[in-house]
Write an enzyme that holds these catalytic residues in place. Structure first.
Site, PDB file in Angstrom:
ATOM      1  N   LYS A   1       0.902  -1.183  -0.152  1.00 35.50           N
ATOM      2  CA  LYS A   1      -0.095  -0.065  -0.367  1.00 35.50           C
ATOM      3  C   LYS A   1       1.100   1.086   0.397  1.00 35.50           C
ATOM      4  O   LYS A   1       0.321   2.690  -0.581  1.00 35.50           O
ATOM      5  CB  LYS A   1      -1.344  -0.161   1.379  1.00 35.50           C
ATOM      6  CG  LYS A   1      -2.379   1.094   1.428  1.00 35.50           C
ATOM      7  CD  LYS A   1      -3.026   0.735   2.612  1.00 35.50           C
ATOM      8  CE  LYS A   1      -2.371   0.621   3.261  1.00 35.50           C
ATOM      9  NZ  LYS A   1      -3.104   0.517   4.948  1.00 35.50           N
TER      10      LYS A   1
ATOM     11  N   ARG B   1      11.646  -7.959  11.682  1.00 38.21           N
ATOM     12  CA  ARG B   1      10.804  -7.124  12.559  1.00 38.21           C
ATOM     13  C   ARG B   1       9.470  -8.370  13.321  1.00 38.21           C
ATOM     14  O   ARG B   1       9.298  -9.414  12.426  1.00 38.21           O
ATOM     15  CB  ARG B   1      10.054  -6.053  11.728  1.00 38.21           C
ATOM     16  CG  ARG B   1      10.344  -5.260  11.138  1.00 38.21           C
ATOM     17  CD  ARG B   1       9.409  -4.557  10.088  1.00 38.21           C
ATOM     18  NE  ARG B   1       8.352  -4.390  10.865  1.00 38.21           N
ATOM     19  CZ  ARG B   1       7.601  -3.671  10.735  1.00 38.21           C
ATOM     20  NH1 ARG B   1       7.695  -3.022   9.290  1.00 38.21           N
ATOM     21  NH2 ARG B   1       6.306  -3.618  10.609  1.00 38.21           N
TER      22      ARG B   1
END
Length: 211
Positions: free
Chosen positions: A13, A154
């Site tokens: 996005k 992450r």
């Protein structure tokens, strides 16, 4: 053109938002950017938001909506805007309708299993931020080819965590998708393809070509 961009974490996005903003000459406005700007400028709503942020609490809807309204009244939004991360709920969408027109809602889609595969194998360089696909970290040196920095994954990209994030996103966003679909302004875009193909599909849906 006033655009709302929807899509699960990891669907690309942000990449498409930046390109759309440049192509159409409109600001890409994310919820986080709006909050930080309002707090930095010291607006009355920004100061209220700061109290919640500094205490680690969620900023209430009425404050977020007010900050969005203030942001959309700025001169750079005169030709349109691209909202990313707002609205997140139907009540927020209904509030947005009271002070801004939404022309198109782009919903970037990708199958759950493909997204899980894409994100849970993603490793990043701690120095330059370069992204790599690592199938088996135990057999890799985990060093960035560009700058020699160490690669890491992450915490919210790990399978268990990311799977939960997707489930939460789907549960929260489906009513919003239904809301805009009923209004006839929702456009579903398949992102299970190369980035250029996805961007071309978005531009076509918005009535223009990539150039």
């Amino acid at each position: 053109m006033n655009i709302v961009l929807l899509g699960p974490p990891g669907a690309g996005k942000g990449t498409h938002a930046a390109r759309l903003a440049e192509k159409y000459g409109i600001p890409h406005i994310s919820t986080g950017d709006m909050l930080r700007e309002a707090m930095r400028e010291g607006t009355s709503l920004g100061l209220k938001a700061k109290e919640y942020v500094e205490n680690g609490a969620l900023v209430p809807d009425d404050i977020v909506i007010g900050i969005v309204k203030e942001r959309l009244q700025k001169p750079d939004c005169s030709k349109g805007f691209l909202l990313d991360g707002f609205p997140r709920t139907v009540p927020q969408a209904e509030a947005l309708d009271t002070f801004a027109r939404v022309d198109r809602v782009i919903n970037i889609q990708i199958p759950f299993d493909k997204l899980m595969d894409r994100i849970t194998h993603r490793w990043l360089c701690e120095k330059c931020g370069a992204s790599y696909r690592i199938e088996d970290p135990d057999k890799s040196d985990l060093i960035c080819e560009k700058c020699g920095g160490k690669l890491y994954q992450r915490e919210d990209d790990k399978p268990e965590t990311f799977g939960n994030r997707l489930k939460v996103y789907e549960a929260q966003t489906q009513p919003l998708i239904d809301y805009y679909e009923k209004r006839g302004i929702l456009i579903n875009i398949n992102s299970d393809q190369p980035i250029e193909g996805t961007f071309a599909d978005i531009c076509k849906a918005l009535g223009s070509d990539v150039s």
